[in-house]
Each structure stands twice: as C-alpha cells, then as structure tokens.
Scaffold this motif. Structure first.
Motif, PDB file in Angstrom:
ATOM      1  N   ASN A  26       0.808  -1.226   0.000  1.00 33.87           N
ATOM      2  CA  ASN A  26       0.000   0.000   0.000  1.00 33.87           C
ATOM      3  C   ASN A  26       0.841   1.276   0.000  1.00 33.87           C
ATOM      4  N   THR A  27       2.148   1.152  -0.185  1.00 33.38           N
ATOM      5  CA  THR A  27       3.019   2.323  -0.145  1.00 33.38           C
ATOM      6  C   THR A  27       2.541   3.399  -1.105  1.00 33.38           C
ATOM      7  N   GLY A  28       2.435   4.623  -0.599  1.00 36.05           N
ATOM      8  CA  GLY A  28       1.997   5.740  -1.425  1.00 36.05           C
ATOM      9  C   GLY A  28       0.503   5.991  -1.399  1.00 36.05           C
ATOM     10  N   LEU A  29      -0.272   5.067  -0.831  1.00 36.14           N
ATOM     11  CA  LEU A  29      -1.715   5.228  -0.769  1.00 36.14           C
ATOM     12  C   LEU A  29      -2.116   5.854   0.562  1.00 36.14           C
ATOM     13  N   THR A  30      -3.317   6.377   0.604  1.00 32.30           N
ATOM     14  CA  THR A  30      -3.869   6.938   1.830  1.00 32.30           C
ATOM     15  C   THR A  30      -5.200   6.273   2.134  1.00 32.30           C
ATOM     16  N   SER A  31      -5.543   6.200   3.397  1.00 38.49           N
ATOM     17  CA  SER A  31      -6.805   5.632   3.845  1.00 38.49           C
ATOM     18  C   SER A  31      -7.486   6.621   4.774  1.00 38.49           C
ATOM     19  N   ALA A  32      -8.779   6.805   4.581  1.00 38.75           N
ATOM     20  CA  ALA A  32      -9.546   7.687   5.451  1.00 38.75           C
ATOM     21  C   ALA A  32      -9.884   6.954   6.741  1.00 38.75           C
ATOM     22  N   ILE A  33      -9.716   7.634   7.850  1.00 37.77           N
ATOM     23  CA  ILE A  33     -10.001   7.051   9.162  1.00 37.77           C
ATOM     24  C   ILE A  33     -11.409   7.465   9.573  1.00 37.77           C
ATOM     25  N   GLU A  34     -12.239   6.487   9.878  1.00 35.56           N
ATOM     26  CA  GLU A  34     -13.608   6.792  10.288  1.00 35.56           C
ATOM     27  C   GLU A  34     -13.676   7.176  11.756  1.00 35.56           C
ATOM     28  N   ARG A  35     -13.013   6.408  12.606  1.00 34.26           N
ATOM     29  CA  ARG A  35     -13.003   6.719  14.044  1.00 34.26           C
ATOM     30  C   ARG A  35     -11.790   6.044  14.674  1.00 34.26           C
ATOM     31  N   SER A  36     -11.503   6.434  15.913  1.00 41.25           N
ATOM     32  CA  SER A  36     -10.373   5.834  16.613  1.00 41.25           C
ATOM     33  C   SER A  36     -10.676   5.737  18.098  1.00 41.25           C
ATOM     34  N   VAL A  37     -10.129   4.722  18.707  1.00 44.17           N
ATOM     35  CA  VAL A  37     -10.198   4.551  20.154  1.00 44.17           C
ATOM     36  C   VAL A  37      -8.771   4.258  20.603  1.00 44.17           C
ATOM     37  N   GLY A  38      -8.114   5.286  21.162  1.00 43.64           N
ATOM     38  CA  GLY A  38      -6.715   5.125  21.514  1.00 43.64           C
ATOM     39  C   GLY A  38      -5.875   4.860  20.286  1.00 43.64           C
ATOM     40  N   ALA A  39      -5.177   3.731  20.268  1.00 42.31           N
ATOM     41  CA  ALA A  39      -4.315   3.370  19.152  1.00 42.31           C
ATOM     42  C   ALA A  39      -4.994   2.414  18.177  1.00 42.31           C
ATOM     43  N   VAL A  40      -6.295   2.204  18.317  1.00 42.82           N
ATOM     44  CA  VAL A  40      -7.047   1.337  17.396  1.00 42.82           C
ATOM     45  C   VAL A  40      -7.824   2.227  16.434  1.00 42.82           C
ATOM     46  N   LEU A  41      -7.505   2.117  15.151  1.00 45.91           N
ATOM     47  CA  LEU A  41      -8.119   2.938  14.126  1.00 45.91           C
ATOM     48  C   LEU A  41      -9.066   2.095  13.294  1.00 45.91           C
ATOM     49  N   THR A  42     -10.228   2.644  12.978  1.00 46.60           N
ATOM     50  CA  THR A  42     -11.180   1.996  12.085  1.00 46.60           C
ATOM     51  C   THR A  42     -11.232   2.783  10.791  1.00 46.60           C
ATOM     52  N   LEU A  43     -10.803   2.165   9.702  1.00 45.94           N
ATOM     53  CA  LEU A  43     -10.763   2.833   8.410  1.00 45.94           C
ATOM     54  C   LEU A  43     -12.136   2.769   7.742  1.00 45.94           C
ATOM     55  N   ARG A  44     -12.361   3.660   6.791  1.00 49.10           N
ATOM     56  CA  ARG A  44     -13.628   3.649   6.055  1.00 49.10           C
ATOM     57  C   ARG A  44     -13.720   2.468   5.104  1.00 49.10           C
TER      58      ARG A  44
END
Length: 271
Positions: free
Chosen positions: A199-217
């Motif tokens: 995935n180098t060079g790509l971006t992902s939108a983050i929907e929400r986060s709880v501490g260090a746990v991220l949920t992507l869209r």
C-alpha cells in the motif's frame, strides 16, 4: 495525390500525483521528445481526440493491455492512476528534433478493467468548468483540517507509528502513536498514509479511533504485515464546538451553524 509517407506519431505523458511518470508513443520504436524518452507501446490504442469549439470538455479514451511495466492491474485497482495528469503531443518521428504539436491536456477520469486489459478516460481542462461556481452553505465546516483556510498547524498533529495488527478495516498501531492528551476519537476523520508494503503511497480515510485502534472507512487494498510504517494525522468532525474547544480556531470556521435551514419553510404555529 501526394506520394509522401506521413511520419507522424502520437506521444503522451502520464504523471501521477506521487511523482511517477510514464511516457509512451504509438510508434514502433522509442522516441526522445523534449528530452524525455517515450517508450513504444504497441498494446496501447488511443481513440480519436474529441475537441470542441465551445466549453464542453475534450475527451479521449485509451485502451491497453495489463501486465506491462507501465500499467499494472494492482496499481489501477488501488487508484494510483486516478486523476493523473495526461499531456498529449503529435511528433514527426522522422525528425524528432522538430517541435511537437500539442493535442491536449487533461486528467484521467473513469478507469474500467476488462478481461483483456483496461480502458481509461481522459477529461480535458474544460472539465473544471463543470464544478460548482460557489460553495453551498452548510452547518459543518467546509475546510479541511490544516489547509490554507483552516490554518491549524498540523506538524504536531501528525506522527509516525508501526502497525501491530490489521484485520479488515481495523488497524492497531504501536503505543508511540497514541494521541497526546485525553482526546476521544482524535484520529476520527483523519488520514492514514502507508509508507511500507503493497500500500506504499496510498492513503486511507479514518472513520473513528479509540486510543491506538483505528477503524478505516474501507479495508486496505493490499494485505498489511505487522511492522509496516504509517503516518497518522488527527482529524476533525467539522463541528463548531470542536473547532472552539479542541483547536481554538473559531475565527477560521468555514460553516454556518446558525443559518436557518430549509425546514424553516415547513414550520407552523405550535409545531
């Protein structure tokens, strides 16, 4: 009737947003145009360039085979070529030193994958005229966190971290990437950039986060291995209260939270 052989070739240059450039020609051998080597691409078949005298956008389609070094299926699926800049010229392959004739410039629009290859649409510069002239009012802020209108300094709000685990849309990063302070959902509406793996060079939108746990869209396009380096940027839910309490940036808020909406027309006494 002239007995001269037409020595004309079509050359096009495609520039991605990450700096990768591909230069191709429909001639049967490589050509150097303006100091740039254009590789012969017999598998690439451009359609006729449709150009209008009015304000309608110029269009063109290019059909090609997959599997070559230029356009790989994985890159097309990942969206690496979406919005890439395309510059087209006609050149005299008998005398490459002669000035090229510009045919058009635009951006890659819709890309369609088929069993035989792919078809990419090029939209001319006039396509920008199809965008709305002015912004519509909204209760939420229309600026992006950290852009020229928002003006929030993003340097202290970005940090690098290593991925500990990735399952579908859920990404767990190392503790060093935790946001400073007791901020709930600090990375929600933020961005994760990949600096390793497929995935180098790509971006992902983050929907929400709880501490260090991220949920992507959406799940990452390619599998993510533990230890992959990422950059995470804090986000903003674009509400006035968040702008005031968390960022102290109400002066640059780009929304109209107190403007009456269309529901005002449906109100009645006692409603």
């Amino acid at each position: 009737m002239s007995d001269r052989v037409v020595t004309q070739a079509l050359c096009w240059r495609v520039e991605r947003g990450d700096g990768v450039m591909v230069a191709l020609t429909d001639h049967d051998r490589d050509l150097v145009v303006d100091g740039i080597l254009h590789r012969a691409a017999p598998g690439m078949t451009p359609s006729a360039v449709v150009r209008g005298e009015g304000l309608e956008a110029d269009t063109m389609e290019v059909t090609g085979a997959l599997g070559a070094a230029a356009f790989r299926r994985d890159d097309l699926v990942a969206g690496r070529w979406d919005g890439a800049r395309v510059v087209m010229n006609a050149v005299d392959w008998g005398d490459p030193a002669r000035a090229a004739v510009p045919l058009g410039e635009g951006r890659i629009g819709e890309v369609e994958l088929t069993a035989e290859g792919f078809t990419a649409e090029m939209r001319g510069a006039q396509a920008r005229l199809e965008r709305p002239v002015t912004e519509a009012t909204s209760p939420a802020c229309r600026a992006m966190l950290g852009d020229a209108r928002c003006r929030v300094a993003m340097a202290p709000r970005r940090r690098f971290a290593r991925v500990l685990a990735c399952v579908d849309e859920r990404v767990t990063i190392a503790a060093g990437g935790d946001p400073p302070g007791p901020v709930d959902d600090a990375y929600g509406e933020g961005v994760l950039r990949w600096f390793g793996g497929g995935n180098t060079g790509l971006t992902s939108a983050i929907e929400r986060s709880v501490g260090a746990v991220l949920t992507l869209r959406a799940p990452p396009v390619f599998a993510v291995a533990a230890g992959t380096l990422v950059e995470v940027s804090e986000g903003c839910d674009r509400r006035l209260a968040t702008c005031a309490t968390r960022f102290g940036n109400v002066a640059n808020f780009r929304g109209e939270p107190f403007l009456p909406g269309i529901d005002l027309l449906t109100r009645y006494p006692g409603g």
